[in-house]
Design an enzyme around this catalytic site. Structure first.
Site, PDB file in Angstrom:
ATOM      1  N   ALA A  23      67.843   4.402  84.980  1.00  0.00           N
ATOM      2  CA  ALA A  23      69.024   3.743  84.418  1.00  0.00           C
ATOM      3  C   ALA A  23      68.787   3.354  82.968  1.00  0.00           C
ATOM      4  O   ALA A  23      69.649   3.569  82.095  1.00  0.00           O
ATOM      5  CB  ALA A  23      69.381   2.512  85.251  1.00  0.00           C
ATOM      6  N   GLY A  39      61.210   6.139  88.253  1.00  0.00           N
ATOM      7  CA  GLY A  39      61.715   4.989  88.992  1.00  0.00           C
ATOM      8  C   GLY A  39      63.214   4.816  88.809  1.00  0.00           C
ATOM      9  O   GLY A  39      63.819   5.356  87.878  1.00  0.00           O
ATOM     10  N   CYS A  40      63.813   4.038  89.702  1.00  0.00           N
ATOM     11  CA  CYS A  40      65.266   3.858  89.677  1.00  0.00           C
ATOM     12  C   CYS A  40      65.726   3.074  88.448  1.00  0.00           C
ATOM     13  O   CYS A  40      66.598   3.518  87.693  1.00  0.00           O
ATOM     14  CB  CYS A  40      65.740   3.200  90.967  1.00  0.00           C
ATOM     15  SG  CYS A  40      64.884   1.673  91.397  1.00  0.00           S
ATOM     16  N   TYR A  41      65.141   1.898  88.231  1.00  0.00           N
ATOM     17  CA  TYR A  41      65.465   1.140  87.024  1.00  0.00           C
ATOM     18  C   TYR A  41      65.114   1.959  85.778  1.00  0.00           C
ATOM     19  O   TYR A  41      65.830   1.924  84.770  1.00  0.00           O
ATOM     20  CB  TYR A  41      64.667  -0.150  86.979  1.00  0.00           C
ATOM     21  CG  TYR A  41      65.168  -1.309  87.794  1.00  0.00           C
ATOM     22  CD1 TYR A  41      66.447  -1.842  87.601  1.00  0.00           C
ATOM     23  CD2 TYR A  41      64.335  -1.927  88.724  1.00  0.00           C
ATOM     24  CE1 TYR A  41      66.876  -2.941  88.328  1.00  0.00           C
ATOM     25  CE2 TYR A  41      64.756  -3.033  89.451  1.00  0.00           C
ATOM     26  CZ  TYR A  41      66.024  -3.547  89.248  1.00  0.00           C
ATOM     27  OH  TYR A  41      66.446  -4.640  89.946  1.00  0.00           O
TER      28      TYR A  41
END
Length: 312
Positions: free
Chosen positions: A138, A133-135
């Site tokens: 990060a 996932g994107c979060y």
């Protein structure tokens, strides 16, 4: 070798980025692109860089089983991948699948593909790859270099642009609701919280927010260490861990949304320590549609097909 790539879910924001990235590579060609809404329209109307006269199709799982492709990218909402995976599993030889949803991120039969953190070896020749996932990308990239020092829970405060809410209308992509606003949501048990905890082996507490910018993520990560560390040692841990990684930039300042938006990689910075040397804050910025989705999918696909990662 020119790899033939099929894309399911081409209409969305991430699908648009994938079309661009596939078209930019001389060693790939788009074999088909699926979108119910755009069915019958040339892909070049949305993505002029795509040649070859490919037309959007409304494809069900049974429709893709006989297609001549080397790989299929699934850019679908959570819960929608299983039918396509089952159809492709029945094909011999079965193509590589890269799934961008959360459906297989907790399945040990799929390779979890974040090359800079979990390595490239398992991805080379892999047939089933789950894109993080994107979060979660990060957060994990800000924690991984020092995860062996962490005690207790890592706390991740994330803010994303509204493209992360997709194209289906909701309050999280309603510009009137977002104007002059910061919108917290999923305050406990967010799937990316569980994803980060599982793969890092570190307990993570995560609070997502959405704001009125279109693309980009900034994640502020609070860590507590078992033993004190110096500022130089903290920075050196990140330099060693990401040495030679083309898509990772370390900066002395504090990354902002604008530093990560529209770039293919991640920017890590801050590296602030409390006076006791045991509490650190690292900030991560990336583009949720690129390193948080499409670019990472292309990295994973290139490794699976034994093509160069360069050029992303």
């Amino acid at each position: 070798m020119t790899a033939r790539i099929g894309l399911i879910g081409a209409r969305g924001h991430t699908g648009r980025e994938l079309l661009r990235l596939i078209a930019a590579r001389p060693d790939m060609e788009l074999a088909f692109a699926s979108s119910r809404e755009f069915a019958g329209k040339p892909v070049a109307e949305m993505a002029p860089e795509v040649g070859g006269g490919v037309v959007f199709e409304a494809l069900a799982p049974a429709d893709i089983a006989g297609r001549d492709v080397d790989a299929v990218i699934l850019a679908l909402p959570n819960g929608a991948a299983a039918g396509f995976v089952a159809a492709l599993d029945a094909v011999e030889p079965s193509p590589v699948i890269v799934d961008l949803s959360a459906d297989y991120r907790f399945d040990d039969q799929w390779v979890y593909g974040m090359p800079e953190v979990y390595g490239r070896e398992a991805l080379r020749g892999a047939r089933r790859i789950s894109n993080p996932g994107c979060y979660a990308t990060a957060g994990q990239m800000a924690i991984a270099p020092v995860r062996d020092r962490v005690t207790g829970a890592a706390h991740v405060f994330g803010v994303s642009g509204y493209s992360g809410a997709g194209t289906t209308p909701s309050r999280k992509n309603d510009l009137d609701a977002l104007r002059d606003n910061l919108m917290p949501y999923a305050l406990a048990g967010h799937i990316h919280e569980r994803e980060m905890s599982r793969h890092l082996g570190v307990e993570v507490r995560f609070t997502p927010h959405v704001a009125a910018f279109f693309r980009g993520i900034v994640a502020t990560v609070h860590l507590e260490f078992r033993e004190a560390i110096s500022a130089d040692a903290l920075r050196s841990a990140f330099e060693r861990y990401y040495s030679g990684e083309a898509l990772v930039e370390l900066i002395d300042g504090v990354p902002e949304v604008a530093d990560g938006a529209s770039r293919p990689g991640v920017v890590l910075g801050g590296f602030q320590l409390a006076d006791d040397g045991r509490r650190a804050v690292i900030v991560s910025a990336l583009d949720n549609l690129l390193k948080g989705a499409a670019v990472q999918a292309m990295q994973n696909l290139c490794l699976a097909l034994e093509l160069p990662e360069e050029g992303l």
